[in-house]
Design an enzyme around this catalytic site. Structure first.
Site, PDB file in Angstrom:
ATOM      1  N   GLU A 280      40.245  39.482  52.224  1.00  0.00           N
ATOM      2  CA  GLU A 280      39.936  40.757  52.880  1.00  0.00           C
ATOM      3  C   GLU A 280      39.995  40.550  54.389  1.00  0.00           C
ATOM      4  O   GLU A 280      39.612  39.483  54.897  1.00  0.00           O
ATOM      5  CB  GLU A 280      38.531  41.197  52.475  1.00  0.00           C
ATOM      6  CG  GLU A 280      38.018  42.435  53.192  1.00  0.00           C
ATOM      7  CD  GLU A 280      36.511  42.631  53.024  1.00  0.00           C
ATOM      8  OE1 GLU A 280      36.067  43.778  53.133  1.00  0.00           O
ATOM      9  OE2 GLU A 280      35.796  41.629  52.802  1.00  0.00           O
ATOM     10  N   LYS A 341      39.114  49.578  48.239  1.00  0.00           N
ATOM     11  CA  LYS A 341      37.706  49.301  47.938  1.00  0.00           C
ATOM     12  C   LYS A 341      36.980  50.577  47.536  1.00  0.00           C
ATOM     13  O   LYS A 341      37.028  51.581  48.252  1.00  0.00           O
ATOM     14  CB  LYS A 341      37.030  48.667  49.153  1.00  0.00           C
ATOM     15  CG  LYS A 341      35.621  48.153  48.880  1.00  0.00           C
ATOM     16  CD  LYS A 341      35.087  47.385  50.083  1.00  0.00           C
ATOM     17  CE  LYS A 341      33.741  46.747  49.768  1.00  0.00           C
ATOM     18  NZ  LYS A 341      33.204  45.975  50.917  1.00  0.00           N
ATOM     19  N   CYS A 398      35.016  41.826  48.266  1.00  0.00           N
ATOM     20  CA  CYS A 398      33.780  41.402  48.917  1.00  0.00           C
ATOM     21  C   CYS A 398      32.540  41.724  48.078  1.00  0.00           C
ATOM     22  O   CYS A 398      32.403  41.232  46.970  1.00  0.00           O
ATOM     23  CB  CYS A 398      33.700  42.015  50.310  1.00  0.00           C
ATOM     24  SG  CYS A 398      32.501  41.207  51.402  1.00  0.00           S
TER      25      CYS A 398
END
Length: 539
Positions: A280, A341, A398
């Site tokens: 990321e 995301k 994440c």
């Protein structure tokens, strides 16, 4: 400080004074935290729960809330210390610690009510089960509400080096967390029975606790390839400086990852890798719109003769998206291969109720552009030339690794491998990255999939389908990893059960709570020393 005071005229357990309850609660929280990275002393999770249950022996729901709150503060304050590092001011860390601790305060009050129920009060084995059920129910709520919840600190994530990890493919987080709490309740029962000279009952409690921990060793785990293997290179490029300011040096970060990709050629020949994985924020300047960055990325892809999956930011007026895209050497970004995301971090990547929170602190305006949630499946399809087919890869970015439903969705959609791209640059040398690694290891065992956690600064890791670490990097280093990982298609019982275990346990917890509240006994006319529970687990 005074010690425990015996209850005269009763055969029940000795009740601690309130001062000792406070000491036990704080000690329990600190002990529980040592079960997580960086110490990872996994038995301490059950020991911490046992000490908390001993601290909760007084039969007062209000006092139970105080005890649970103190436990929660002692646990979460060190556990999420990385929030202070990320924000640069203590307000975020304090607010997060206090808010999460409130859930544990709720557990303390609820447990006092639950154990008053007739069946729970009369049956020792049911008390152990009820404690586990109530804890899991509170964890389920904490992990989903508000703003999508905050699953960080789930007891299941402390067990990646424990035999209990083998329960993950059977029932996921609810089963592993519930087992940790059940063992803690049995340990508390051992202490209570030993102090009241019931040696036989104490020994039985300890024996059952040990058996519950060790028996999962017999659960078989399958780790072999079922649909071929994938030859991957993972690049941790590092950032120019440590801390949040590193995010402004995006071009250098891209260059670092391009250099790291070329360094893979020290281990493999061009064309030998099927896929290269960047983290990321490896290219926060979007290579789809910036020609200079595109040239850097494409040069690296051409050098290794392999496609690159990389994290970037996509902007539209007033909004931004966190994308994970595929870059093909010579042809650029594939518009059909992209994951956005879906769980942006509140107060970290977007600011809810900005006007309200601005009145409390100007720190909220550090987030200048709110991140928007993506939609669709948590999975991307990558054409692998060597395999002559498209390989589905479950992807979570994440903090999304903490959400069981998101990764399960990707696996159920066909994901044969799990990739967790992450950026830990803002958290400095704290334990945030190793806590995240523990979650990735848990997901590997839960779904029976190999996992790649790849970070800008570390810790990155290659993880087998049993949760074992195959290779790992340091923190704030530039490193590369190469491996041939198994691709798997079979589903675990946890995959097939989906949300049902958590939902069922939550409903059961509510039923126990209502039953205990309805059946509560009057205590107002009894002296404080006589307000004790018959709970043999010391609660």
């Amino acid at each position: 400080m005074t010690g425990p005071v015996p209850v005269r005229g009763t055969a029940g357990p000795v009740l601690p004074r309130r001062s000792w309850s406070v000491v036990l609660a704080v000690a329990a929280g600190l002990v529980t935290e040592t079960a997580f990275p960086g110490r990872s002393w996994w038995p301490m999770a059950s020991v911490g729960v046992a000490v908390l249950l001993l601290a909760l022996r007084r039969d007062s729901a209000r006092w139970g809330f105080v005890v649970g709150l103190l436990y929660g503060l002692a646990f979460f304050a060190p556990h999420v210390w990385w929030a202070n590092e990320a924000v640069g001011q203590p307000i975020g860390w304090v607010a997060l610690s206090v808010f999460q601790a409130l859930y544990l305060g709720g557990f303390g009050a609820a447990w006092v009510w639950v154990r008053r129920g007739g069946w729970v009060r009369r049956h020792a084995w049911l008390q152990v089960v009820a404690a586990a059920v109530l804890w899991v129910a509170v964890e389920q709520l904490r992990g989903r509400w508000p703003f999508g919840g905050f699953p960080w600190g789930s007891l299941a994530f402390s067990q990646t080096d424990s035999p209990l990890l083998r329960l993950a493919p059977l029932g996921g987080e609810p089963l592993v967390t519930g087992t940790v709490v059940a063992v803690g309740a049995l340990l508390a029962a051992f202490v209570t029975r030993a102090t009241t000279r019931r040696a036989g009952a104490a020994g039985l409690s300890l024996l059952v606790a040990v058996a519950v921990v060790l028996l999962p060793v017999l659960v078989p785990l399958s780790t072999g390839a079922e649909s071929g293997t994938l030859r991957v290179g993972a690049v941790q490029g590092n950032v120019p400086t440590q801390g949040a300011e590193a995010m402004s040096q995006a071009r250098q970060v891209v260059a670092n990852h391009a250099a790291g990709t070329r360094s893979l050629l020290e281990q493999v020949d061009p064309g030998e890798l099927d896929l290269v994985l960047w983290p990321e924020s490896a290219s926060d300047i979007d290579p789809r719109t910036d020609a200079d960055v595109a040239a850097v990325v494409d040069g690296a892809a051409r050098a290794v003769a392999a496609p690159i999956l990389l994290g970037t930011q996509r902007f539209s007026p007033g909004l931004r998206y966190n994308d994970y895209i595929l870059w093909e050497p010579g042809s650029g970004a594939d518009p059909t291969v992209q994951y956005t995301k879906q769980r942006p971090v509140p107060f970290g990547e977007y600011m809810p109720y900005r006007e309200f929170f601005r009145r409390l602190t100007p720190v909220v305006d550090r987030i200048t552009t709110d991140m928007v949630a993506g939609t669709g499946q948590a999975m991307i399809q990558v054409d692998i030339e060597r395999l002559r087919r498209s390989v589905p890869i479950a992807t979570a970015i994440c903090f999304e690794v903490a959400y069981d439903d998101l990764i399960r969705e990707g696996v159920l959609s066909g994901g044969e491998l799990i990739v967790i791209p992450t950026n830990n640059a803002s958290f400095g040398l704290t334990q945030e990255s190793t806590q995240q690694l523990a979650m990735s290891r848990f997901r590997a065992a839960e779904h029976g999939r190999a996992v790649v956690q790849v970070s800008t600064v570390g810790v990155s890791a290659l993880i087998g389908p049993d949760g074992g670490v195959l290779d790992t990097t340091g923190l704030f280093t530039a490193e590369q990893m190469v491996a041939e990982l198994p691709l798997r298609v079979s589903l675990t019982p946890a995959d097939r059960l989906g949300e049902w275990p958590g939902l069922a346990i939550t409903v059961l917890g509510v039923v126990l709570l209502v039953a205990g509240f309805v059946r509560r006994r009057p205590h107002r006319n009894r002296p404080p020393q006589a307000r004790e529970s018959a709970h043999p687990a010391g609660t």
